[in-house]
Design a protein around this motif. Structure first.
Motif, short mmCIF file in Angstrom:
data_model
loop_
_atom_site.label_atom_id
_atom_site.label_comp_id
_atom_site.label_asym_id
_atom_site.label_seq_id
_atom_site.Cartn_x
_atom_site.Cartn_y
_atom_site.Cartn_z
N VAL A 1 -20.65 45.96 20.80
CA VAL A 1 -19.54 46.85 21.15
C VAL A 1 -18.24 46.11 20.84
O VAL A 1 -17.93 45.10 21.48
CB VAL A 1 -19.57 47.27 22.63
CG1 VAL A 1 -18.40 48.21 22.94
CG2 VAL A 1 -20.89 47.95 22.96
N ILE B 1 -14.47 45.96 21.18
CA ILE B 1 -13.45 46.53 22.08
C ILE B 1 -12.08 46.17 21.54
O ILE B 1 -11.69 45.00 21.49
CB ILE B 1 -13.62 45.99 23.51
CG1 ILE B 1 -15.03 46.28 24.03
CG2 ILE B 1 -12.57 46.60 24.43
CD1 ILE B 1 -15.31 45.68 25.40
N GLU C 1 -20.97 49.78 18.29
CA GLU C 1 -20.16 50.78 18.96
C GLU C 1 -18.73 50.27 19.03
O GLU C 1 -18.48 49.07 18.87
CB GLU C 1 -20.70 51.09 20.36
CG GLU C 1 -22.07 51.75 20.37
CD GLU C 1 -22.55 52.09 21.77
OE1 GLU C 1 -21.85 51.71 22.73
OE2 GLU C 1 -23.61 52.73 21.89
N ALA D 1 -14.87 50.68 21.21
CA ALA D 1 -14.08 51.18 22.34
C ALA D 1 -12.62 50.82 22.09
O ALA D 1 -12.33 49.88 21.33
CB ALA D 1 -14.57 50.56 23.65
N LEU E 1 -8.13 53.06 29.30
CA LEU E 1 -9.29 53.15 28.42
C LEU E 1 -9.22 54.49 27.71
O LEU E 1 -9.50 55.54 28.29
CB LEU E 1 -10.58 53.02 29.23
CG LEU E 1 -11.88 53.20 28.43
CD1 LEU E 1 -12.01 52.15 27.34
CD2 LEU E 1 -13.08 53.14 29.37
N LEU F 1 -10.83 55.22 24.71
CA LEU F 1 -12.08 55.57 24.02
C LEU F 1 -13.20 54.71 24.60
O LEU F 1 -13.26 53.51 24.33
CB LEU F 1 -11.94 55.34 22.52
CG LEU F 1 -13.19 55.66 21.67
CD1 LEU F 1 -13.47 57.16 21.72
CD2 LEU F 1 -12.98 55.20 20.23
N PRO F 2 -14.08 55.28 25.43
CA PRO F 2 -15.22 54.51 25.91
C PRO F 2 -16.14 54.13 24.74
O PRO F 2 -16.03 54.71 23.65
CB PRO F 2 -15.92 55.48 26.88
CG PRO F 2 -14.91 56.53 27.18
CD PRO F 2 -14.05 56.64 25.97
N PRO F 3 -17.04 53.17 24.94
CA PRO F 3 -17.93 52.76 23.84
C PRO F 3 -18.68 53.94 23.25
O PRO F 3 -19.32 54.72 23.97
CB PRO F 3 -18.88 51.78 24.53
CG PRO F 3 -18.09 51.20 25.65
CD PRO F 3 -17.22 52.33 26.14
N THR F 4 -18.59 54.09 21.93
CA THR F 4 -19.19 55.23 21.26
C THR F 4 -19.52 54.89 19.82
O THR F 4 -18.94 53.98 19.24
CB THR F 4 -18.24 56.45 21.30
OG1 THR F 4 -18.88 57.56 20.66
CG2 THR F 4 -16.95 56.14 20.55
N THR G 1 -9.75 44.88 29.71
CA THR G 1 -10.69 44.55 28.64
C THR G 1 -11.87 43.73 29.17
O THR G 1 -13.02 43.96 28.81
CB THR G 1 -9.97 43.77 27.52
OG1 THR G 1 -8.86 44.54 27.06
CG2 THR G 1 -10.90 43.51 26.36
N LEU H 1 -14.23 46.02 31.10
CA LEU H 1 -15.07 46.81 30.21
C LEU H 1 -16.14 45.93 29.57
O LEU H 1 -17.30 46.35 29.43
CB LEU H 1 -14.21 47.48 29.13
CG LEU H 1 -14.96 48.35 28.12
CD1 LEU H 1 -15.72 49.46 28.82
CD2 LEU H 1 -13.99 48.93 27.09
#
Length: 562
Positions: free
Chosen positions: A375, A377, A411, A413, A424, A426-429, A457, A460
């Protein structure tokens, strides 16, 4: 015939002349690889065994062990001969070596170290520097040969003829010292390549019919063995100072006193280093320039390796009880039980016993290894007058990275901090559509609550790790904070809070990069990166593609922090 093809055929001749060279890596498929294999086969005796390693081979078939089918049919223990024993004195070809299992690679390396007596040819079809054969095997073969860029016209060449392998040309200590100095200048720390280069120089002299190793032989060994393993560029040669003018008394000395210097051996150390510099392959130069010459077990774009009982890359079975998600490894269980059957049949059979008597210690369970999802970030400084440009760059970089999400199992974020808060956005996607919708309208302007951005950060990242994923943090900021962690204004307290939050990132060993996007690099961003133990990249005026390239490069394997 190109230099690459000529070097590949020369390497085949050297392997046939001296098996101590271990073997070679052939990078890239196509007819060029077949030509080299055909040349190697023609250089060896006709009865030399050539074997290909099956991709599904297990440890017993490789090294020898219980033949389960024959043992079950006969009711007695039947042993089978391993592939490594069958290929003794021949050539073992490993297709798709970049996907070879670690345990199988370890067994092959162990056999080579124990005098297995075979040459190893690794066929490397990997596309990037992180898709290479196991390091344990690459260290044990002398030659790493790129064949990807060869054309059909390059293959029109004459096959090399076998040579008489009798005799061992001598290698003077001065020549060996020159090879050692060249290896040190290229940043080669292992002793194996130096020994392989010495063996290659002797074999090259043998092919030329020389009794001693000469400069041409040393240059060939440097080009074929040392240059592809370079981890740094050799230092530039320093200009020699002009010689001092001789004094009158020295000029009047007789000439015969300098005879010893004229007979001194010529040590081609500087020439070898220059030859090595010219022979470093382009892909090695690219890795050196990007700091990726030292490859790690963890590849960029993929998460940390984790054990799994259900899916992933298969590993060797281990003793254990099935259940709780662990599956029985039936073949390995049979393999453990069969050798004990003659002894167990001496005892009375328990009620309901089958033809094979098992014990609890015979049970084996399957193991797998999978890579956790990565992920990335992004934490973007959305404050100030340059917010629109920064957010535009971040949007483009997020979209470019998401385009590779399904290939890299990644992913993305996005966190933006401005005013007095960090949000936040954009959440992890992995969803590119969702990301574009969330990125369509991003606010900008206001103060710089850097401490709160770093703190959010980290929160998350902790949540990502709790789900078994691997976070990678990217901070886009100039490092200049003016909003403290409690929301009050003041640069002194704001910068102190930001440094404290950055040290919190370092305390949990998170991989991170700080990208300084101010028009001129600022010391504040460098200080934040230092406190975070992150990589610092000054990238003023970067567009989305440059930002994406910087993030991808920074996500490459990093040295494990203490």
């Amino acid at each position: 015939m190109t230099n690459a093809m000529a070097d590949a055929l020369l390497a085949a001749r050297l392997l046939a002349a001296d098996r101590k060279l271990g073997g070679m890596v052939l990078r890239g498929g196509g007819p060029a690889r077949d030509v080299v294999l055909q040349a190697l086969r023609g250089l060896l005796p006709p009865d030399t065994p050539f074997r290909r390693l099956p991709g599904h081979i297990d440890e017993d078939r490789l090294t020898g062990g219980t033949d389960i089918a024959a043992s079950l049919a006969s009711g007695q223990l039947v042993l089978q001969r391993g592939l490594l024993a069958e290929v003794a004195g021949g050539v073992l070809v490993v297709p798709m070596a970049e996907r070879l299992r670690t345990d199988i690679a370890g067994r092959i390396a162990q056999s080579l170290d124990n005098g297995g007596g075979f040459l190893l040819v690794l066929l490397d079809d990997g596309e990037g520097p992180d898709e290479r054969p196991p390091l344990a095997l690459m260290e044990r073969v002398a030659f790493d040969l790129p064949l990807r860029d060869l054309r059909a016209a390059d293959l029109d060449c004459e096959m090399p003829a076998p040579c008489d392998a009798n005799g061992a040309p001598s290698l003077e200590s001065e020549a060996l010292s020159a090879l050692a100095a060249t290896a040190a200048a290229l940043g080669i720390a292992s002793i194996r390549p130096l020994l392989q280069a010495a063996a290659a120089a002797r074999a090259n002299a043998l092919l030329a019919g020389n009794e001693t190793v000469g400069r041409t032989d040393l240059e060939a060994a440097t080009r074929l063995v040392l240059a592809p393993r370079a981890t740094q560029l050799p230092p530039e040669p320093q200009p020699e100072p002009p010689p001092p003018e001789p004094e009158r008394e020295e000029a009047e000395q007789p000439d015969n006193e300098d005879d010893d210097d004229d007979n001194a051996p010529d040590i081609p150390e500087d020439l070898l280093i220059e030859a090595a510099r010219a022979a470093i392959p382009p892909d090695v130069l690219e890795m050196i320039a990007s700091g990726r010459a030292q490859r790690s077990a963890r590849g960029g774009g993929a998460g940390r390796r984790t054990g799994s009982a259900l899916r992933g890359k298969p590993l060797g079975a281990r003793p254990g009880m099935p259940g709780g998600g662990a599956r029985m490894a039936l073949v390995d269980t049979l393999r453990a039980a069969i050798p004990w059957q003659p002894l167990r049949r001496r005892d009375p059979a328990p009620e309901g016993a089958g033809p094979i008597r098992f014990r609890r210690d015979d049970l084996r369970v399957r193991r797998f290894e999978e890579r956790a999802t990565t992920v990335t970030i992004f934490a973007v400084d959305a404050s100030g007058s340059a917010a629109l440009a920064r957010l535009s760059e971040a949007k483009g970089a997020v979209e470019l990275i998401l385009a590779q999400a399904y290939v890299k199992r990644a992913e993305v974020a996005l966190i933006a901090f401005r005013g007095t808060e960090a949000d936040l956005l954009l959440p992890p996607t992995r969803s590119l559509t969702r990301a574009k919708r969330a990125l369509a309208e991003l606010p900008g302007g206001g103060g710089t609550p850097l401490a709160r951005g770093i703190a959010l950060t980290r929160q998350l990242a902790d949540a990502v790790m709790s789900r078994g994923r691997t976070p990678f943090l990217v901070f886009l900021t100039d490092g200049s904070a003016n909003i403290a962690a409690d929301g009050t204004s003041g640069r002194v307290q704001a910068n102190a809070d930001a440094l404290a939050a950055a040290k919190g990132i370092a305390s949990v060993n998170l991989d991170a990069v700080v990208i300084d996007i101010s028009p001129r690099p600022r010391p504040e961003a460098a200080h934040i990166a230092e406190a975070m133990r992150a990589r610092y990249l000054p990238l003023p005026f970067a567009d989305a593609k440059a930002l994406k390239a910087a993030v991808t490069l920074a996500a490459e394997p990093q040295k494990k922090r203490a």
